[in-house]
Design an enzyme around this catalytic site. Structure first.
Site, PDB file in Angstrom:
ATOM      1  N   GLU A 177     -39.208 189.813   7.144  1.00  0.00           N
ATOM      2  CA  GLU A 177     -39.364 190.479   5.849  1.00  0.00           C
ATOM      3  C   GLU A 177     -40.607 190.029   5.088  1.00  0.00           C
ATOM      4  O   GLU A 177     -40.775 190.322   3.909  1.00  0.00           O
ATOM      5  CB  GLU A 177     -38.115 190.228   5.002  1.00  0.00           C
ATOM      6  CG  GLU A 177     -36.836 190.756   5.624  1.00  0.00           C
ATOM      7  CD  GLU A 177     -36.670 192.265   5.474  1.00  0.00           C
ATOM      8  OE1 GLU A 177     -36.860 192.783   4.371  1.00  0.00           O
ATOM      9  OE2 GLU A 177     -36.348 192.923   6.499  1.00  0.00           O
ATOM     10  N   HIS A 252     -33.869 188.716  -0.605  1.00  0.00           N
ATOM     11  CA  HIS A 252     -35.024 187.917  -0.209  1.00  0.00           C
ATOM     12  C   HIS A 252     -35.009 186.616  -1.009  1.00  0.00           C
ATOM     13  O   HIS A 252     -34.496 186.570  -2.127  1.00  0.00           O
ATOM     14  CB  HIS A 252     -36.338 188.660  -0.482  1.00  0.00           C
ATOM     15  CG  HIS A 252     -36.530 189.881   0.347  1.00  0.00           C
ATOM     16  ND1 HIS A 252     -36.963 191.079  -0.169  1.00  0.00           N
ATOM     17  CD2 HIS A 252     -36.326 190.093   1.668  1.00  0.00           C
ATOM     18  CE1 HIS A 252     -37.037 191.979   0.797  1.00  0.00           C
ATOM     19  NE2 HIS A 252     -36.654 191.408   1.907  1.00  0.00           N
ATOM     20  N   CYS A 368     -42.491 190.856  -6.227  1.00  0.00           N
ATOM     21  CA  CYS A 368     -42.362 191.827  -5.133  1.00  0.00           C
ATOM     22  C   CYS A 368     -43.627 192.653  -4.962  1.00  0.00           C
ATOM     23  O   CYS A 368     -43.937 193.105  -3.863  1.00  0.00           O
ATOM     24  CB  CYS A 368     -41.187 192.771  -5.384  1.00  0.00           C
ATOM     25  SG  CYS A 368     -39.561 192.019  -5.235  1.00  0.00           S
TER      26      CYS A 368
END
Length: 444
Positions: A177, A252, A368
Site C-alpha cells: 500500500e 493504513h 494521504c
C-alpha cells in the site's frame, strides 16, 4: 534541521465521486452515494499545497489517472466504442463503472514507497510503486503510477540518481500500500531509521489479525521493498500494526501514526508491540521524541474520525516543526484538546489547520495527499521543473480546475460519455501545462 525533501501531492481528477469503494474505510462508507464536488476537492488540495509552499516546504505534483478507465472495461469483456462500453457497463455492472472511474490516485501516499539516497546501498533514490491489490479500484493504478513517476522524477546530480522499480507482483501475499505504511526518522547524529508497518503475514492464524476488516499491507511486501531498495536490515524495522487500529478503520498506519525528523506522534494502539517498537527506536534514533496519545485521551474511534494522525509533520523554512492537521481534528473536542497539548509542551512548534472536506469524506487527509521524497543536499532537478509548483503555478492549476472540473458529480453521471471527453481534455491540457509529454494512452 532535517535533510531536504519534496512533497509530491496528487491533483484531484474530474471524476472525484463518493462511491464507498474502499473496504475498511469508514469515511468512504458513510459518504457513499452523496453528490461530490470535483472542483471543490481539487481546489482544496491546491490550497493545501499553497499553505505548504508558504511554510517553505518544496512542493511538486503528480497528475491524475485517466478515468473512467475504459481499457480496464475492455479487458473485462465489454466491447464497442467508448460510448457503447460505458452504456453497457452502467446497465450491467454499475459498481464496476464506479471502480474504473475512481479518482483515488489523488492519495499519493499510496503511490509508492520511497527510500532516501543516504539509506540505500547504492546511494540512489529508490521508488517502488504500490500494487494496491487489496481494492479493485486501486489495483488498476500501478501501471500508470509507474509511468507518471518516471515522467516526473528526473536524474538529479548524475544519470541514474533515481530508480523507479516495477510494482511488486499483484498477489494478495505481496499486498503493498505504499508510503502510507512507511515512516523515516532521523536522529540528531543524522542517522536514519526506516519503519515499515504491516498488518498481516504469511502463516498467520485465523485469530492473529483484525477481525472486522482485512489488513492490506503484508510483511512479505515490506521485506521485498526493503530488499529492492538496498536498505540496511540493522536500521530497518518491520513493525506490525495493532489489529484494533485496523478494525477501528485505521486501514493504513498513517491513520494512527506520523513521524518526521526525530519525532514520532502515535496513538497508544498504533503498533502491536509498542514497548518493543519504542525501545528499538530509542536505540537507533539519537534524541528520539515519542509523543504517544493514550487511548484514555483519544479513543481509536475518535482518532480515526478526526484523522488527527493523518496530519503532515513538516519542517518549515525557518526550522520550525509544523503539524498540518485537517479541520475535522480541530472540530473534535477530544482531538482538539490533543492539538492544544501538542502546541504547548512538545517539539511541535505550530499547528496549521486545513480544509480538505471533500477528500476527507472519502477517508483521505493531509498526509494521504502527499508522497514524500527525502533527498540529500544539492539534489536539484530530481523532480521535473514543470511539476514543481510555486504561487504562480498554483494559480495556473486553479485555472485548470476551473476549466475542466464539474461543480457536482453523482454516481449516475459516470455513464455520461461527455465526462470521459471532459476528463481526457483536462489531462491533455494538464500534460501541456506540466511539460510531461504524451503520457496517457489516449494521447498516443
Amino acid at each position: 534541521m532535517s535533510p531536504p525533501e519534496i512533497d509530491l501531492d496528487g491533483l484531484v481528477g474530474p471524476t472525484h465521486t463518493f462511491a464507498g469503494l474502499a473496504s475498511g474505510n469508514l469515511a468512504a462508507a458513510a459518504s457513499r452515494g452523496r453528490r461530490s464536488s470535483p472542483r471543490r476537492a481539487a481546489l482544496q488540495g491546491i490550497d493545501k499545497m499553497r499553505r505548504l509552499v508558504a511554510l517553505g516546504v518544496p512542493q511538486g505534483v503528480l497528475p491524475p489517472h485517466e478515468r473512467p478507465h475504459v481499457a480496464t472495461l475492455r479487458r473485462l469483456g465489454f466491447e464497442g466504442d467508448d460510448r457503447a462500453v460505458l452504456a453497457r457497463v452502467a446497465r450491467e455492472a454499475p459498481g464496476l463503472l464506479a471502480a474504473v472511474s475512481s479518482a483515488s490516485s489523488m492519495w499519493t501516499a499510496n503511490a509508492a514507497t520511497v527510500s532516501a539516497p543516504p539509506d540505500t546501498a547504492d546511494g540512489r533514490l529508490h521508488v517502488t510503486p504500490a500494487n494496491l491489490v487489496s481494492q479493485l479500484h486501486r489495483s488498476i493504478e500501478a501501471g500508470f503510477t509507474t509511468t507518471a513517476l518516471r515522467a516526473t522524477l528526473r536524474p538529479g546530480l548524475d544519470a541514474g540518481a533515481v530508480v523507479v522499480h516495477e510494482a511488486l507482483p499483484a498477489t494478495p501475499d505481496l499486498g503493498d500500500e505504499g508510503a502510507a505504511n512507511h515512516t523515516r526518522l532521523v536522529g540528531a547524529d543524522g542517522a536514519a531509521v526506516t519503519i515499515l508497518v504491516h498488518g498481516r503475514a504469511a502463516g498467520d492464524g485465523r485469530g492473529d489479525g483484525p477481525q472486522r476488516f482485512s489488513a492490506r499491507q503484508t510483511l512479505e511486501a515490506s521485506q521485498a521493498v526493503a530488499r529492492q531498495h538496498g536498505l540496511d536490515p540493522a536500521r530497518t524495522l518491520h513493525v506490525r500494526q495493532h489489529r484494533d487500529a485496523i478494525d477501528a478503520g485505521g486501514f493504513h498506519n498513517d491513520v494512527v501514526a506520523v513521524g518526521h525528523r526525530h519525532v514520532l506522534l502515535a496513538h497508544e494502539d498504533a503498533f502491536a508491540d509498542r514497548a518493543d517498537v519504542v525501545g528499538r527506536l530509542r536505540d537507533l534514533v539519537e534524541g528520539l521524541e515519542v509523543l504517544e496519545v493514550p487511548r484514555a485521551r483519544l479513543s481509536l474511534d475518535e482518532a480515526v474520525g478526526s484523522y488527527l494522525f493523518n496530519s503532515q509533520l513538516v519542517t518549515a523554512s525557518d526550522g520550525r516543526l509544523v503539524l498540518v492537521a485537517p479541520i475535522e481534528a480541530a472540530e473534535s473536542p477530544a482531538a482538539s484538546a490533543v492539538l492544544d497539548e501538542l502546541r504547548a509542551a512538545t517539539p511541535i512548534d505550530a499547528v496549521e489547520i486545513v480544509d480538505l472536506r471533500e477528500s476527507m469524506a472519502n477517508g483521505g487527509g493531509p498526509a494521504c495527499l502527499r508522497l514524500r521524497l527525502p533527498l540529500v543536499e544539492g539534489s536539484n532537478g530530481v523532480v521535473a521543473a514543470g511539476s514543481m509548483v510555486d504561487r504562480e503555478r498554483l494559480g495556473e492549476l486553479e485555472a485548470w480546475v476551473g476549466r475542466h472540473h464539474r461543480d457536482e458529480l453523482g454516481l449516475d453521471d459516470l455513464a455520461d460519455p461527455a465526462l470521459l471527453d471532459e476528463s481526457r481534455a483536462a489531462l491533455d491540457d494538464l500534460t501541456g501545462l506540466l511539460g510531461l509529454g504524451p503520457i496517457y494512452d489516449f494521447q498516443r
